[in-house]
Write an enzyme that holds these catalytic residues in place. Structure first.
Site, short mmCIF file in Angstrom:
data_model
loop_
_atom_site.label_atom_id
_atom_site.label_comp_id
_atom_site.label_asym_id
_atom_site.label_seq_id
_atom_site.Cartn_x
_atom_site.Cartn_y
_atom_site.Cartn_z
N LYS A 82 19.07 -22.37 -13.87
CA LYS A 82 19.69 -23.21 -12.84
C LYS A 82 20.35 -24.43 -13.48
CE LYS A 82 18.05 -25.21 -8.40
NZ LYS A 82 16.84 -25.42 -7.58
N SER A 157 17.42 -23.68 -3.12
CA SER A 157 18.60 -24.15 -3.83
C SER A 157 18.83 -23.42 -5.15
CB SER A 157 18.49 -25.65 -4.09
OG SER A 157 17.37 -25.93 -4.88
N SER A 181 12.65 -23.92 -2.77
CA SER A 181 13.88 -23.51 -3.47
C SER A 181 13.73 -22.49 -4.59
CB SER A 181 14.61 -24.74 -4.01
OG SER A 181 15.11 -25.50 -2.93
#
Lengths: 473, 67
Positions: A82, A157, A181
């Site tokens: 990420k 996310s 997330s």
């Protein structure tokens, strides 16, 4: 032409193949880069790749192996993460315009631990702006797509990690979980994802959203891969004063021990009442599987105060997030996406008393939860995503009226365990009628990740409908 | 009493985003009021990490005693 047989291996399989020199790190990395470049675009999951360094590192990894040296269990294995995990000198845009050129001066401890295990860091994956959202929408970088259906949300996310791992473009990826997330996108894309105990994994060098609720953990296709990555990245860190100093357990040692006699609690309240019937159908089927595996399934009452966890988590996240962003909110509010800006803005309107009360309540609720629930059961079984995975269009409410209530619903099942800091793993359960996956989560007392992996693995062996259970030996 | 954001709120009270953010903040704050009586006077936020650590230690001690 990319080689699917390489990319469809699990993390453990590919690391074994490289270690036995059945395939070179160079071959694997080249194949992975090619796939990310070709297929990453249609999913919009790739933020940036480091091809030159990746190939140089792969060459070195192969030379080391040919000399009989191995750095660790992930020697030569490429990973992508990420876009909020800092690597010194490499851009970390955090899904935003404001950080699009941000060059960190430190490297995340979690990445350093993966480096020490021999893994190669070959790129960054898209995410929700500043990690503040559960659907995967991003007005700045564009929306990531669900690899199983291009007009459905991947969840967020950690949207890019979920899409990449689900599409076999990454063997495993680090994400973060402040309100769900990791677990939410893992469920949306049919993956395994763990939010470890708060403090089990160092947050140093990971972009902060809410330092009291941020958790770091991996998304993978199999439970054993998830256990291996969690094993590698967890541990105390002097750079993160909230990291825990407890002895590390070997998460792989007893992972195949089964769950005969383990007590699994089904919450009598809070969860199922807000969950869509199709999701509940799959959740109940998964409970039957655990029953058939010899687990003792019991209904368990949750403390009445559990229902306030979602709201209190919102107060903390908004307050700490807006504190971190206060300067930018004043100087360049127009550089934020509208939804992120509004959520951060709400944090400015909480008083310091609200914030401190929310933190202090946490101690009371956690103590009571441990007493009422985990003195009676070993594991709690609960839903993750309360509705069938929606399309990007129907969930694109941006900052329209009611969007905060919608996000509260989406995070209904996940957020309480961020607030309580308890370890929770998501495992794919089945499909809702729209053909998209839905998962369940298992929750244990603090620092019982080994039990989470043991239970998840037992389930996966019995019900690996989504990804075939791979031979990890 | 005002804080640095009072002027901002006053100037932007009719902006939908600000209205919505204020409403959300009030909603969560009101919910909290129903539960704050549970928190003892001496409570501190740092007590959370003690709860996290103590549970595991207690379990380990119990296991050692039973062994």
């Amino acid at each position: 032409m990319p080689d699917d047989s390489l990319s469809r291996m699990s993390l453990i399989e590919i690391s074994g193949a490289i270690a036995r020199r059945e395939v070179s790190s160079m071959e694997v990395v080249r194949n992975n880069l090619e796939q990310l470049e070709e297929q990453g675009e249609s999913l919009n999951c790739v933020a940036r790749l480091f091809p030159e360094e990746a190939l140089a590192d792969a060459e070195l990894a192969d030379q080391e192996l040919s000399s009989g040296n191995s750095r660790g269990p992930l020697h030569g294995v490429p990973l992508t993460h990420k876009d909020m995990f800092y690597r010194k000198g490499k851009i970390s845009a955090c899904g935003s315009k404001i950080c699009e050129k941000y060059l960190p001066s430190v490297t995340a401890t979690a990445l350093l631990k993966l480096d020490q295990a021999g893994a190669l860091d070959i790129g960054r994956l898209n995410m929700v702006e500043f990690a503040y959202g559960l659907t995967g929408h991003n007005e700045i970088t564009g929306d990531v797509q669900n690899p199983l259906s291009l007009n459905h949300i991947p969840g967020g996310s950690s949207s890019g990690p979920a899409a990449a791992v689900g599409a076999f473009l990454s063997y495993g990826s680090l994400g973060s979980d402040t309100g769900g997330s990791i677990r939410f996108p893992a469920s949306c894309c049919g993956l395994v994802g763990i939010k470890p105990t708060y403090g089990r994994v160092s947050r140093f060098g990971a972009m902060p959203l809410s330092f009291s609720l941020d958790h770091i953990g991996p998304l993978t296709r199999t439970v054993t891969d998830c256990a291996l990555l969690t094993q590698i990245i967890s541990g105390a860190d002097t750079n993160d004063p909230t990291s825990l100093n407890h002895k590390k357990t070997d998460y792989l040692e007893n992972i195949d021990s089964g769950i005969n006699g383990i007590k699994i609690g089904i919450p009598a309240t809070y969860f199922d009442e807000k969950v869509h019937p199709e999701v509940l159908r799959e959740i109940n089927k998964s409970r039957d599987v655990f029953r058939s595996l010899g687990a003792n399934i019991v209904e368990i009452d949750l403390p009445d105060n559990f229902e306030v966890c979602n709201s209190m988590a919102n107060i903390i996240t908004a307050s700490e997030g807006s504190s971190a962003h206060a300067k930018w909110l004043k100087e360049k509010p127009e550089d934020y996406g509208s939804q992120t800006r509004e959520r951060l803005m709400s944090g400015l309107f909480f008083s310091s008393v609200d914030y401190l009360d929310a933190l202090k309540l946490r101690n009371v609720i956690l103590q009571e939860f441990l007493q009422d629930v985990f003195s009676k059961v070993d594991i709690l079984h609960a839903p993750v995503v309360p509705i069938p995975v929606p399309t990007l269009a129907e969930s694109d409410i941006q900052s329209n009226p009611g969007f905060i209530e919608y996000l509260m619903l989406l995070g209904h099942c996940t957020r309480p365990f961020d607030y309580l800091g308890l370890p929770a793993i998501t495992v794919p359960a089945g499909q809702t009628d729209n053909g998209l996956p839905t998962g369940f989560q298992l929750v244990t007392p603090p620092l019982e990740e080994a039990l989470l992996f043991q239970a998840a693995r037992a389930y996966e062996k019995e019900n690996s409908w989504f990804f075939p259970v791979l031979n990890d030996n | 009493m005002s804080n640095q954001w009072s002027d901002f709120i006053e100037r932007n009270i009719d902006v939908p985003e600000v209205k919505s953010a204020l409403k959300s903040a009030k909603n969560h704050s009101d919910i909290k009021q129903n539960y704050i009586c549970l928190v003892p006077f001496e409570a501190e936020p740092s007590g959370f990490s003690k709860v996290i650590s103590t549970w595991k230690l207690k379990q380990e001690q119990t296991e050692d005693q039973n062994a």
